[in-house]
Design a protein around this motif. Structure first.
Motif, short mmCIF file in Angstrom:
data_model
loop_
_atom_site.label_atom_id
_atom_site.label_comp_id
_atom_site.label_asym_id
_atom_site.label_seq_id
_atom_site.Cartn_x
_atom_site.Cartn_y
_atom_site.Cartn_z
N ARG A 133 1.77 6.12 -7.21
CA ARG A 133 0.80 6.90 -7.52
C ARG A 133 0.98 8.54 -7.43
NH1 ARG A 133 -5.01 6.40 -8.37
NH2 ARG A 133 -4.98 4.04 -8.40
N ALA A 134 1.50 9.01 -6.40
CA ALA A 134 2.09 10.27 -6.34
C ALA A 134 2.95 10.68 -7.40
CB ALA A 134 2.54 10.54 -4.88
N PHE A 160 -5.52 5.83 0.66
CA PHE A 160 -4.52 5.19 1.31
C PHE A 160 -4.72 4.70 2.81
CE2 PHE A 160 -0.06 6.36 3.20
CZ PHE A 160 0.15 5.28 3.12
N GLU A 177 6.64 16.23 4.84
CA GLU A 177 5.99 17.56 4.42
C GLU A 177 4.77 17.98 5.25
OE1 GLU A 177 6.47 19.17 -0.04
OE2 GLU A 177 5.05 17.57 0.29
N HIS A 178 3.92 17.28 5.65
CA HIS A 178 2.81 17.34 6.44
C HIS A 178 2.76 16.56 7.75
CE1 HIS A 178 1.25 20.65 3.68
NE2 HIS A 178 1.51 19.53 2.74
N ALA A 192 0.72 -0.97 -0.05
CA ALA A 192 0.07 -0.06 0.01
C ALA A 192 0.87 1.40 -0.01
CB ALA A 192 -0.84 -0.12 1.44
N ILE A 193 1.98 1.39 1.03
CA ILE A 193 3.04 2.26 0.87
C ILE A 193 3.59 2.73 -0.58
CG2 ILE A 193 4.85 3.42 2.04
CD1 ILE A 193 3.85 2.11 4.69
N ALA A 235 3.38 13.16 7.58
CA ALA A 235 2.73 12.11 7.02
C ALA A 235 3.58 10.88 7.67
CB ALA A 235 2.69 11.99 5.69
N ARG A 244 14.58 12.40 -2.11
CA ARG A 244 13.04 12.79 -1.77
C ARG A 244 12.32 11.92 -1.31
NH1 ARG A 244 9.51 11.79 -5.54
NH2 ARG A 244 8.47 13.97 -5.03
N ASP A 285 0.79 15.50 -3.58
CA ASP A 285 0.96 14.79 -4.84
C ASP A 285 -0.36 13.63 -4.99
OD1 ASP A 285 2.81 16.37 -5.79
OD2 ASP A 285 4.36 15.04 -5.31
N LEU A 286 -0.95 13.58 -3.99
CA LEU A 286 -2.28 12.71 -3.90
C LEU A 286 -3.36 13.45 -3.93
CD1 LEU A 286 -1.40 9.54 -1.64
CD2 LEU A 286 -1.28 9.46 -4.31
N LYS A 293 1.14 4.04 -2.95
CA LYS A 293 0.85 5.24 -2.90
C LYS A 293 1.83 6.29 -3.42
CE LYS A 293 2.72 7.19 0.69
NZ LYS A 293 3.92 8.02 0.66
N ARG A 350 1.03 11.05 -10.61
CA ARG A 350 0.27 12.32 -10.79
C ARG A 350 1.12 13.36 -10.97
NH1 ARG A 350 -4.88 14.10 -8.46
NH2 ARG A 350 -4.49 16.10 -7.81
N SER A 351 2.37 13.50 -10.22
CA SER A 351 3.01 14.77 -10.40
C SER A 351 4.16 14.83 -11.81
CB SER A 351 3.78 15.17 -9.24
OG SER A 351 4.87 14.16 -8.97
N PHE A 409 -1.29 15.68 7.78
CA PHE A 409 -0.91 14.09 7.53
C PHE A 409 -1.30 13.86 6.06
CE2 PHE A 409 -1.85 12.42 11.94
CZ PHE A 409 -0.60 12.91 12.38
N GLU A 412 7.44 12.28 3.20
CA GLU A 412 6.88 11.90 4.34
C GLU A 412 6.72 13.05 5.49
OE1 GLU A 412 5.02 9.28 4.31
OE2 GLU A 412 5.92 8.64 2.60
#
Lengths: 226, 235, 238
Positions: free
Chosen positions: A17-18, C104, A80-81, A10-11, A83, A73, C95-96, A14, A21-22, C91, A78
């Protein structure tokens, strides 16, 4: 055990996918890799050194630096916010976080390598067709080793200032055994030597992977557990 | 000076003990130079340059020994989470960097007259070079982190991975190429070094190890004092 | 889910130091089902550290935490299953998309039917039309709504909230209060940390004041807000 693997995927999923997307990271890493190849082509005396003589080292230094951009990166997203806190809070083992990030990083680096390789064949006039299987195997074995260690280090260096500088300083010594092995194998593959000649090196690369992936799984919780 | 029972006392006492050990070792080192230069025969093929090996070999030996200790102490730290182990690892890493720097500078001084080149990518020289880089990285990581617990955990991880890296670097560089003189010292049957050379070398090994120990204890004492001082300031 | 009867959350002698710095010095607390503890304290009192310890993100230097009778520790992932956290960080991954972010999170918790749970959560947060946008394009208040929705995806037994009203407009704050009250009615517990006690006063069944890593007081809520606030300020400045 099964849940831990599912969480790791899953990680990794993720992250991919990110990335898709970017696309900025993937594209800039590719351009970076292509530029290193170009720089290498010009950093020789054309009268005395054929591109083919430089090819194996050019290939592997390009792969190594491209991997470094991916690793730099890996944990900044992870952070940034915060996460990473959410991952630590989730009911998944710390080892899943490591494994997930490792798989995501490997996918990223393999993608760059797969795209760079044909470009390399063109720039260096290398006949990679015959040795493609051996090259792929070598790339997987060598890359896994240093990305395994790099994933642990990137979780640490992201906490420092000048992380982009700290990661290479820590990681480059760990790249030496895989790079030496990979270049030696590549040299022989390009010279059409039989596979039996490189089995020893490939085995060394495989042992390196097993040892450092295992050890990284063991020490990673100590990196993230405050 | 601190009074007995004061929190700064253990650290400063260790520093004094370490300095004394180092001082004894330094005096003994002067004796070694005297013996090495005037009391051992000059080796036939390498000439006077061979004398540097009374310094080079012990430095190499100590660098490797001290870095192994850092790796083991770091593993113990992750297990026991005792800050003293972290301080010890940091002190030893600094001393190891100094000894590997000595090894790396004396090697080329010997190599120029004997090999005909300052530097050769010989297996042992290269291994020490990478250990030097690894631990310079270790020390810069330490200086880039401010939370003591985080610094201790992160640097322990680097040291443990570094310990395991050593055989891999050694093996791959060895397979790559080696031209170092093969071990000629401790063959059980007949040492191929003349007696006086061997005696001075073994004496030098012991003295350098003592010197490393003295430096580590002194540096460890300073780190303990520093930690105690910060603890005092924060109540 | 609950192996034992008794309090849902028990913390005993919680302490945490950062090197020489003592952030928390022996905090005890106990919450039964349906209870909400509101913790008030000045900056640097140790409120965020307390929440991180209760969430199992950080290890206490001393003391222990039990949720539903089970010891919360980093090495036991299942012990964190019943915990949700709304931090002052979102959290979220820029980019998602919002939907992918929640998907997720739902996967990490093994939520059944993750896709519909995630889109329903966004719908309820009033973001049904923006599920494919990045959190980057959202205001602070809207991000906070997503962050709350994220924490509630797995319907945690214990919800931890760090300044949850920051950035929320009046209507959203009202909605959050209603949702917390509904959860309390369903037997869920919450610990809410704030330095604006007034906003959370009505939700509390217990109130506590934290200063320099210790409880100044910790008691059932009683009486009027103004009287309590005056007493808390007096104790803090004593």
């Amino acid at each position: 055990m099964r849940d831990a693997i599912v969480a790791a995927f899953a990680i990794a999923g993720k992250d991919l996918r990110a990335e898709l997307r970017s696309r900025t990271a993937l594209v800039s890493a590719l351009v970076f890799a292509a530029l290193i190849l170009v720089v290498f082509s010009f950093s020789r005396d054309p009268a005395r050194l054929a591109p083919a003589d430089l090819a194996p080292s050019a290939l592997w230094i390009t792969f190594a630096f491209a991997a470094m951009t991916a690793l730099n990166r890996a944990f900044s997203v992870e952070r940034e916010h915060a996460a990473l806190d959410a991952l630590l809070l989730a009911p998944i083992p710390r080892e899943s976080i490591y494994l997930g990030k490792l798989l995501g990083n490997l996918a990223f680096v393999f993608a760059i390598e797969a795209v760079t390789l044909p470009l390399f064949a063109v720039f260096f006039n290398a006949r990679i067709g015959a040795s493609l299987g051996g090259l792929a195997l070598t790339s997987v074995l060598a890359t896994t080793g240093f990305v395994a260690v790099g994933t642990v280090f990137s979780a640490m260096t992201v906490r420092t200032r000048f992380a982009e500088l700290m990661l290479p300083v820590l990681l480059l010594p760990f790249m030496i055994p895989p790079l030496i092995g990979a270049v030696q194998v590549t040299v022989r593959l390009f010279a059409d030597r039989p596979l039996s000649e490189v089995v020893g090196w490939l085995r060394l690369l495989a042992v390196y992977d097993v040892v450092f992936v295992t050890l990284s799984l063991v020490v990673f919780p100590s990196v993230v557990d405050e | 000076m601190t009074s007995p029972g004061h929190p700064l006392e253990p650290g400063s006492r260790l520093t004094r003990v370490g300095m004394r050990i180092a001082l004894v070792a330094l005096v003994a080192l002067a004796a070694i130079y005297y013996f090495a230069i005037w009391r051992t025969p000059t080796e036939a093929s390498q000439g006077f340059a061979q004398k540097i090996f009374y310094l080079h070999v012990p430095a190499a030996w100590n660098a490797l020994l001290v870095f192994s200790v850092v790796g083991i102490v770091s593993a113990l730290y992750l297990w026991l989470k005792d800050a003293r182990l972290d301080h010890f690892a940091a002190a030893a890493a600094e001393v190891g960097v100094v000894f590997s720097a000595v090894m790396l500078t004396t090697g080329p001084l010997w190599g120029k007259p004997v090999w005909g080149a300052w530097w050769q990518w010989d297996a042992r020289l290269t291994l020490t070079l990478f250990l030097f880089f690894l631990y310079v990285g270790y020390l810069s990581l330490r200086s880039a982190l401010h939370d003591p617990a985080e610094r201790a955990r992160f640097s322990a991880v680097v040291a443990i991975l570094g310990l395991v890296l050593v055989p891999f670097v050694h093996l791959s560089v060895y397979l790559f190429r080696t031209i170092h003189p093969l071990p000629v010292v401790l063959k059980p049957s007949a040492p191929s070094l003349p007696g006086s050379m061997l005696e001075v070398l073994l004496f030098s090994l012991a003295v350098h190890t003592l010197l490393a120990l003295g430096f580590i204890i002194a540096r460890y004492g300073l780190l303990r004092t520093e930690a105690a001082r910060i603890g005092e300031r924060n109540g | 889910m609950r192996p034992s009867e008794g309090p849902l959350l028990v913390a005993a002698g919680l302490s945490r130091s950062f090197g020489p710095l003592q952030a928390l010095r022996g905090v005890d607390l106990s919450l039964a089902e349906g209870e909400t503890l509101v913790v008030y304290g000045p900056n640097g009192a140790g409120k965020s550290t307390l929440l991180r310890l209760l969430a199992g993100i950080m290890r206490p230097t001393a003391g222990e935490i039990r949720v539903g009778g089970r010891l919360v520790r980093p090495g036991d992932p299942a012990s964190r299953r019943g915990i949700g956290l709304v931090s002052h960080h979102s959290f979220l991954y820029d980019d998602l998309s919002l939907l992918d972010n929640l998907l997720f999170a739902a996967r990490l918790y093994g939520v059944r039917d993750a896709a519909s749970v995630a889109s329903r959560a966004l719908e309820e947060a009033g973001l049904g039309a923006r599920v494919h946008e990045s959190p980057r394009s959202l205001s602070r208040g809207l991000q906070q709504r997503v962050s709350i929705a994220r924490a509630l995806l797995h319907d945690p037994l214990l919800l931890l909230l760090d300044e949850p009203f920051t950035g929320l407009d009046g209507a959203s704050a009202g909605r959050l209060r209603a949702s917390l009250a509904r959860r309390a009615g369903e037997g869920r517990a919450a610990v809410l940390v704030t330095h604006q006690l007034a906003e959370a006063w009505e939700l509390a069944t217990r109130v506590a004041v934290l200063s320099a890593g210790r409880w100044v007081l910790e008691e059932p809520r009683a009486g009027a807000y103004a009287a309590f606030a005056a007493r808390a300020e007096a104790l803090l400045h004593a």
